[in-house]
Design a protein around this motif. Structure first.
Motif, PDB file in Angstrom:
ATOM      1  N   ALA A  52     -67.305   7.714  19.967  1.00 56.79           N
ATOM      2  CA  ALA A  52     -66.702   6.826  18.977  1.00 56.79           C
ATOM      3  C   ALA A  52     -66.158   7.636  17.577  1.00 56.79           C
ATOM      4  CB  ALA A  52     -67.505   5.722  18.615  1.00 56.79           C
ATOM      5  N   ILE A  53     -67.556   8.432  17.309  1.00 57.53           N
ATOM      6  CA  ILE A  53     -67.049   9.067  15.953  1.00 57.53           C
ATOM      7  C   ILE A  53     -66.198  10.382  16.184  1.00 57.53           C
ATOM      8  CG2 ILE A  53     -68.314  10.482  14.218  1.00 57.53           C
ATOM      9  CD1 ILE A  53     -70.545   8.735  14.625  1.00 57.53           C
ATOM     10  N   PHE A  54     -66.492  11.289  16.945  1.00 59.05           N
ATOM     11  CA  PHE A  54     -65.750  12.531  17.026  1.00 59.05           C
ATOM     12  C   PHE A  54     -64.203  12.097  17.928  1.00 59.05           C
ATOM     13  CE2 PHE A  54     -69.796  14.133  16.315  1.00 59.05           C
ATOM     14  CZ  PHE A  54     -69.526  15.073  15.387  1.00 59.05           C
ATOM     15  N   GLY A  55     -64.165  11.172  18.765  1.00 61.14           N
ATOM     16  CA  GLY A  55     -62.849  10.876  19.289  1.00 61.14           C
ATOM     17  C   GLY A  55     -62.005  10.197  18.082  1.00 61.14           C
ATOM     18  N   GLY A  56     -62.526   9.236  17.362  1.00 60.12           N
ATOM     19  CA  GLY A  56     -61.741   8.772  16.127  1.00 60.12           C
ATOM     20  C   GLY A  56     -61.509  10.066  15.244  1.00 60.12           C
ATOM     21  N   PHE A  57     -62.362  11.081  14.968  1.00 63.50           N
ATOM     22  CA  PHE A  57     -62.055  12.046  14.068  1.00 63.50           C
ATOM     23  C   PHE A  57     -60.989  12.824  14.401  1.00 63.50           C
ATOM     24  CE2 PHE A  57     -62.595  16.556  13.367  1.00 63.50           C
ATOM     25  CZ  PHE A  57     -62.603  16.481  12.022  1.00 63.50           C
ATOM     26  N   PHE A  58     -60.842  13.289  15.884  1.00 65.17           N
ATOM     27  CA  PHE A  58     -59.842  14.162  16.316  1.00 65.17           C
ATOM     28  C   PHE A  58     -58.434  13.403  16.415  1.00 65.17           C
ATOM     29  CE2 PHE A  58     -63.236  16.634  17.792  1.00 65.17           C
ATOM     30  CZ  PHE A  58     -62.983  17.837  17.152  1.00 65.17           C
ATOM     31  N   LEU A  59     -58.315  12.079  16.996  1.00 60.22           N
ATOM     32  CA  LEU A  59     -57.263  11.123  16.740  1.00 60.22           C
ATOM     33  C   LEU A  59     -56.800  10.919  15.202  1.00 60.22           C
ATOM     34  CD1 LEU A  59     -55.368   9.575  18.297  1.00 60.22           C
ATOM     35  CD2 LEU A  59     -56.844   7.540  18.248  1.00 60.22           C
ATOM     36  N   GLY A  60     -57.508  10.679  14.452  1.00 62.18           N
ATOM     37  CA  GLY A  60     -57.230  10.429  12.804  1.00 62.18           C
ATOM     38  C   GLY A  60     -56.585  11.670  12.216  1.00 62.18           C
ATOM     39  N   ALA A  61     -57.053  12.993  12.888  1.00 63.38           N
ATOM     40  CA  ALA A  61     -56.747  14.333  12.185  1.00 63.38           C
ATOM     41  C   ALA A  61     -55.487  14.479  12.852  1.00 63.38           C
ATOM     42  CB  ALA A  61     -57.628  15.306  12.507  1.00 63.38           C
ATOM     43  N   GLY A  62     -55.193  13.900  14.218  1.00 64.30           N
ATOM     44  CA  GLY A  62     -53.908  14.287  14.824  1.00 64.30           C
ATOM     45  C   GLY A  62     -52.628  13.516  13.854  1.00 64.30           C
ATOM     46  N   GLY A  95     -57.016   1.376  16.356  1.00 65.72           N
ATOM     47  CA  GLY A  95     -56.274   0.464  15.952  1.00 65.72           C
ATOM     48  C   GLY A  95     -54.674   0.913  16.428  1.00 65.72           C
ATOM     49  N   GLY A  96     -53.910  -0.057  15.902  1.00 63.22           N
ATOM     50  CA  GLY A  96     -52.460   0.181  16.168  1.00 63.22           C
ATOM     51  C   GLY A  96     -51.926   0.226  17.286  1.00 63.22           C
ATOM     52  N   ALA A  97     -50.643   0.886  17.465  1.00 59.38           N
ATOM     53  CA  ALA A  97     -49.926   1.227  18.505  1.00 59.38           C
ATOM     54  C   ALA A  97     -50.690   2.025  19.600  1.00 59.38           C
ATOM     55  CB  ALA A  97     -48.637   1.715  18.509  1.00 59.38           C
ATOM     56  N   THR A  98     -51.650   2.805  19.174  1.00 59.87           N
ATOM     57  CA  THR A  98     -52.518   3.830  19.973  1.00 59.87           C
ATOM     58  C   THR A  98     -53.422   2.818  20.533  1.00 59.87           C
ATOM     59  OG1 THR A  98     -52.145   5.621  18.403  1.00 59.87           O
ATOM     60  CG2 THR A  98     -54.146   5.845  19.924  1.00 59.87           C
ATOM     61  N   GLY A  99     -54.140   2.291  19.741  1.00 60.11           N
ATOM     62  CA  GLY A  99     -54.992   1.150  20.476  1.00 60.11           C
ATOM     63  C   GLY A  99     -54.512   0.243  21.429  1.00 60.11           C
ATOM     64  N   ILE A 100     -53.251  -0.361  21.353  1.00 57.30           N
ATOM     65  CA  ILE A 100     -52.522  -0.951  22.568  1.00 57.30           C
ATOM     66  C   ILE A 100     -52.199  -0.188  23.812  1.00 57.30           C
ATOM     67  CG2 ILE A 100     -50.372  -2.134  23.025  1.00 57.30           C
ATOM     68  CD1 ILE A 100     -50.256  -3.003  20.069  1.00 57.30           C
ATOM     69  N   SER A 101     -52.024   0.929  23.479  1.00 56.56           N
ATOM     70  CA  SER A 101     -51.727   1.855  24.615  1.00 56.56           C
ATOM     71  C   SER A 101     -53.140   2.258  25.374  1.00 56.56           C
ATOM     72  CB  SER A 101     -51.118   3.421  24.223  1.00 56.56           C
ATOM     73  OG  SER A 101     -49.891   3.158  23.372  1.00 56.56           O
ATOM     74  N   LEU A 102     -54.219   2.252  24.793  1.00 58.79           N
ATOM     75  CA  LEU A 102     -55.371   2.631  25.307  1.00 58.79           C
ATOM     76  C   LEU A 102     -56.023   1.366  26.069  1.00 58.79           C
ATOM     77  CD1 LEU A 102     -57.078   4.797  22.398  1.00 58.79           C
ATOM     78  CD2 LEU A 102     -56.754   5.536  24.504  1.00 58.79           C
ATOM     79  N   LEU A 103     -55.886   0.021  25.425  1.00 59.42           N
ATOM     80  CA  LEU A 103     -56.273  -1.097  25.841  1.00 59.42           C
ATOM     81  C   LEU A 103     -55.424  -1.361  27.332  1.00 59.42           C
ATOM     82  CD1 LEU A 103     -57.763  -3.645  25.849  1.00 59.42           C
ATOM     83  CD2 LEU A 103     -56.095  -4.402  24.175  1.00 59.42           C
ATOM     84  N   TYR A 128     -68.013  -0.192  19.425  1.00 62.22           N
ATOM     85  CA  TYR A 128     -67.810   1.154  19.374  1.00 62.22           C
ATOM     86  C   TYR A 128     -66.371   1.409  18.963  1.00 62.22           C
ATOM     87  CZ  TYR A 128     -72.507   2.404  21.108  1.00 62.22           C
ATOM     88  OH  TYR A 128     -73.788   2.659  21.287  1.00 62.22           O
ATOM     89  N   SER A 129     -65.255   0.706  19.387  1.00 54.71           N
ATOM     90  CA  SER A 129     -64.149   0.964  19.126  1.00 54.71           C
ATOM     91  C   SER A 129     -63.543   0.886  17.837  1.00 54.71           C
ATOM     92  CB  SER A 129     -63.021  -0.002  19.901  1.00 54.71           C
ATOM     93  OG  SER A 129     -63.257   0.468  21.465  1.00 54.71           O
ATOM     94  N   MET A 130     -64.440  -0.015  17.041  1.00 51.78           N
ATOM     95  CA  MET A 130     -64.276  -0.326  15.548  1.00 51.78           C
ATOM     96  C   MET A 130     -64.708   1.019  14.935  1.00 51.78           C
ATOM     97  SD  MET A 130     -65.149  -4.187  15.083  1.00 51.78           S
ATOM     98  CE  MET A 130     -64.335  -5.634  15.903  1.00 51.78           C
ATOM     99  N   ILE A 131     -65.699   1.471  15.434  1.00 54.02           N
ATOM    100  CA  ILE A 131     -66.170   2.876  14.754  1.00 54.02           C
ATOM    101  C   ILE A 131     -65.152   3.848  14.796  1.00 54.02           C
ATOM    102  CG2 ILE A 131     -68.251   4.499  15.127  1.00 54.02           C
ATOM    103  CD1 ILE A 131     -70.058   2.354  15.737  1.00 54.02           C
ATOM    104  N   THR A 132     -64.722   3.735  16.123  1.00 50.27           N
ATOM    105  CA  THR A 132     -63.607   4.680  16.229  1.00 50.27           C
ATOM    106  C   THR A 132     -62.470   4.760  15.262  1.00 50.27           C
ATOM    107  OG1 THR A 132     -64.138   4.769  18.705  1.00 50.27           O
ATOM    108  CG2 THR A 132     -61.638   5.815  17.988  1.00 50.27           C
ATOM    109  N   TYR A 133     -62.194   3.381  14.905  1.00 50.91           N
ATOM    110  CA  TYR A 133     -60.993   3.072  14.110  1.00 50.91           C
ATOM    111  C   TYR A 133     -61.322   3.600  12.840  1.00 50.91           C
ATOM    112  CZ  TYR A 133     -57.933   0.493  10.928  1.00 50.91           C
ATOM    113  OH  TYR A 133     -57.063  -0.037  10.227  1.00 50.91           O
ATOM    114  N   LEU A 134     -62.564   3.199  12.296  1.00 47.03           N
ATOM    115  CA  LEU A 134     -63.158   3.575  10.967  1.00 47.03           C
ATOM    116  C   LEU A 134     -63.089   5.077  10.862  1.00 47.03           C
ATOM    117  CD1 LEU A 134     -65.905   1.071  10.433  1.00 47.03           C
ATOM    118  CD2 LEU A 134     -63.736   1.047   9.357  1.00 47.03           C
ATOM    119  N   SER A 135     -63.610   5.752  11.881  1.00 46.44           N
ATOM    120  CA  SER A 135     -63.574   7.257  12.024  1.00 46.44           C
ATOM    121  C   SER A 135     -62.398   7.796  11.707  1.00 46.44           C
ATOM    122  CB  SER A 135     -64.367   7.834  13.017  1.00 46.44           C
ATOM    123  OG  SER A 135     -64.355   9.185  13.054  1.00 46.44           O
TER     124      SER A 135
END
Length: 322
Positions: free
Chosen positions: A143-153, A72-80, A208-215
């Motif tokens: 989805a899970i671990f990509g979101g995990f490391f991104l959220g941690a960062g 989600g957010g600016a990161t999601g816009i960049s990835l999209l 799957y991207s929503m799962i990434t965002y939740l993670s």
């Protein structure tokens, strides 16, 4: 001049010089201590921001980029945009977040904006120059671990006083302008981003991207707020002194005692009383309730969540003063 008066005058001058010298050294020591604290905090912030940059970059290049999942957010816009165009992500991270950095200067403050600019530039540099292995191609794990490391960062960067995703700055600005909540604005932005992902990338990738965002969001909350949830407890009771002693001796917590009045009865009569306030962790609620039952079962107790605390007798979680 009388010799006695000369001695008195000399002593007065010497005492005045000693006092001035003592005051000078106190002021100097205070300034040195302030400088040491400032340098210590700057180094700590730099370490946390650097850790956040590399953690988020690993989430990007080790999981999300090769599978075209977004956040989600600016990161999601960049990835999209990165998934739909040949533009590299490291340039998009700067381009998408640049308006938010300028906005942060006006909305939040100069220091925050500078740290945020450094963090975003650092993330872009790491994405452009550092190679990370592609860990897995399994969609659920990505989805899970990509979101995990991104959220941690993102979380580590926030603990360092910066952000690598400028959406919250926009949310703060819009909430002040239109009177809406920050949470509602972030949800609205993310609905638009995931709707665009569903249209351009397909429903499955969007899900799957929503799962990434939740993670990512859950990991971010964990990093910023910690595993412990603090609860502020206000107690109004007749046995206030005994309850105060119980909290200090049995619970091992500090208390603040307010002098107040409590109203009761149809006539609204009042009575002087001591109001006790303390802060405990979520895991200690049951113990406190049990001990209160032993002393005064009818005590009036109000509990509310506390985002963060500093000082007192609560054992702080790691990095809590970042």
């Amino acid at each position: 001049m009388n010799p006695l008066w000369k001695k008195i005058l000399l002593r007065t001058i010497l005492l005045s010089r000693e006092q001035q010298s003592s005051a000078f050294f106190r002021d100097t020591e205070k300034e040195v201590r302030k400088a040491q604290v400032t340098i210590k905090n700057l180094l700590k912030d730099l370490f946390l921001i650097t850790l956040g940059i590399f953690t988020a970059a690993f989430g990007f290049k080790g999981f999300l980029l090769t599978n075209h999942f977004i956040d989600g957010g600016a990161t999601g816009i960049s990835l999209l945009i990165s998934a739909l165009t040949p533009l590299p992500l490291y340039l998009l991270i700067i381009g998408v977040n640049l308006p938010f950095v300028i906005m942060a200067f006006k909305v939040v403050g100069k220091q925050f904006a500078i740290k945020t600019a450094i963090a975003i530039a650092g993330l872009s540099l790491v994405l452009a120059t550092v190679s990370f292995p592609n860990v897995t191609d399994d969609s659920l794990l990505v989805a899970i671990f990509g979101g995990f490391f991104l959220g941690a960062g993102i979380g580590f960067s926030i603990r360092g006083g910066a952000v690598i995703d400028g959406t919250e700055v926009l949310a703060i600005f819009l909430s002040r302008k239109f009177g809406t909540t920050i949470g509602d604005i972030i949800i609205g932005i993310n609905i638009l981003i995931f709707s665009a992902a569903a249209y351009f990338l397909g429903i499955e990738i969007a899900l799957y991207s929503m799962i990434t965002y939740l993670s990512a969001s859950k990991t971010l909350d964990f990093i910023v707020e910690g595993i412990e949830e603090y609860i502020g407890v206000t107690i109004v009771a007749g046995q206030s002194e005994e309850i105060r002693q119980m909290i200090i001796n049995t619970m091992g917590r500090g208390v603040t005692v307010y002098s107040g009045k409590r109203g009761y009865g149809k006539r609204g009569d009042t009575q002087d009383t001591d109001i006790i306030y303390t802060v405990i962790t979520r895991l200690e609620i049951n113990k406190l309730t049990t001990e209160l039952e032993k002393i005064e079962p009818t005590a009036f107790v109000v509990m509310n969540s506390v985002k963060d605390i500093k000082g007192g007798m609560i054992k702080k979680r790691p990095l809590s003063d970042a």
